[in-house]
Design a protein around this motif. Sequence first.
Motif, short mmCIF file in Angstrom:
data_model
loop_
_atom_site.label_atom_id
_atom_site.label_comp_id
_atom_site.label_asym_id
_atom_site.label_seq_id
_atom_site.Cartn_x
_atom_site.Cartn_y
_atom_site.Cartn_z
N PHE A 117 8.06 6.92 -6.72
CA PHE A 117 9.14 7.76 -6.20
C PHE A 117 8.79 8.31 -4.82
N GLU A 118 7.53 8.69 -4.65
CA GLU A 118 7.12 9.31 -3.39
C GLU A 118 6.76 8.30 -2.30
N ASP A 119 6.47 7.05 -2.65
CA ASP A 119 6.01 6.05 -1.69
C ASP A 119 7.17 5.11 -1.37
N SER A 120 7.81 5.32 -0.23
CA SER A 120 9.03 4.58 0.09
C SER A 120 8.80 3.07 0.23
N ASP A 121 7.62 2.64 0.71
CA ASP A 121 7.40 1.20 0.86
C ASP A 121 6.47 0.61 -0.21
N LEU A 122 6.06 1.44 -1.17
CA LEU A 122 5.21 1.04 -2.30
C LEU A 122 3.83 0.51 -1.89
N GLN A 123 3.42 0.77 -0.66
CA GLN A 123 2.11 0.31 -0.19
C GLN A 123 0.98 0.99 -0.96
N GLY A 124 1.14 2.28 -1.24
CA GLY A 124 0.09 3.00 -1.99
C GLY A 124 -0.12 2.42 -3.38
N ILE A 125 0.97 2.10 -4.05
CA ILE A 125 0.87 1.51 -5.39
C ILE A 125 0.27 0.11 -5.29
N SER A 126 0.68 -0.64 -4.29
CA SER A 126 0.14 -1.98 -4.10
C SER A 126 -1.37 -1.93 -3.91
N CYS A 127 -1.83 -0.99 -3.08
CA CYS A 127 -3.28 -0.85 -2.86
C CYS A 127 -3.99 -0.44 -4.14
N LEU A 128 -3.38 0.48 -4.87
CA LEU A 128 -3.96 0.95 -6.13
C LEU A 128 -4.09 -0.20 -7.12
#
Length: 180
Positions: A160-171
């Motif tokens: 919800f907080e990561d507009s481009d989902l890069q943080g989730i992708s890295c995780l």
Amino acid sequence: MCIRDRAFYADRIDLYTQGEQRRIAHILITVSEDQDRDTALAKILEIQSKLAAGTAFSELAQSFSEDPGSAAGGGDLGLAERDIFVAPFETAAFELASEGEISPPVETEFGFHLIQLSELEPATVTPFDLVAESVEQAYREETVKEDYVASMSELDEMAFEDSDLQGISCLLYTSDAADD
């Protein structure tokens, strides 16, 4: 077994408890198109007077009860726990305190009942030692479920907080690399 398992058992003692059971018998006089409320009440009061005079409950149930499922068996409804019968019937049945006690007439949507407590089996708790292995397993399963829900909640919040989902992708990529 460890202390956490005993604490888990204590917190969920209801899972290891067999509720009180009562063997109940009844005599039913129905209210119907063929028999109005006053007539049914008069019949149940007549049966109640025969009980007071010493006639056996089971004999009167066999002779007079209009419940086709239990009359032939002396009105016996078997062993039961709470939350089985309609409210007025159940309230009266669980107010009976001693074996052999008979309720006053009870009115339900089916008609009038006299209820007898035939047998009372108190609630029992299965001792920890007898269920220790299943307690440990249940604790482990619950812990895994809680961890899963927490992880999914965290992931949902990150998405919800990561507009481009890069943080989730890295995780996720880092997590996959750590597994190798």
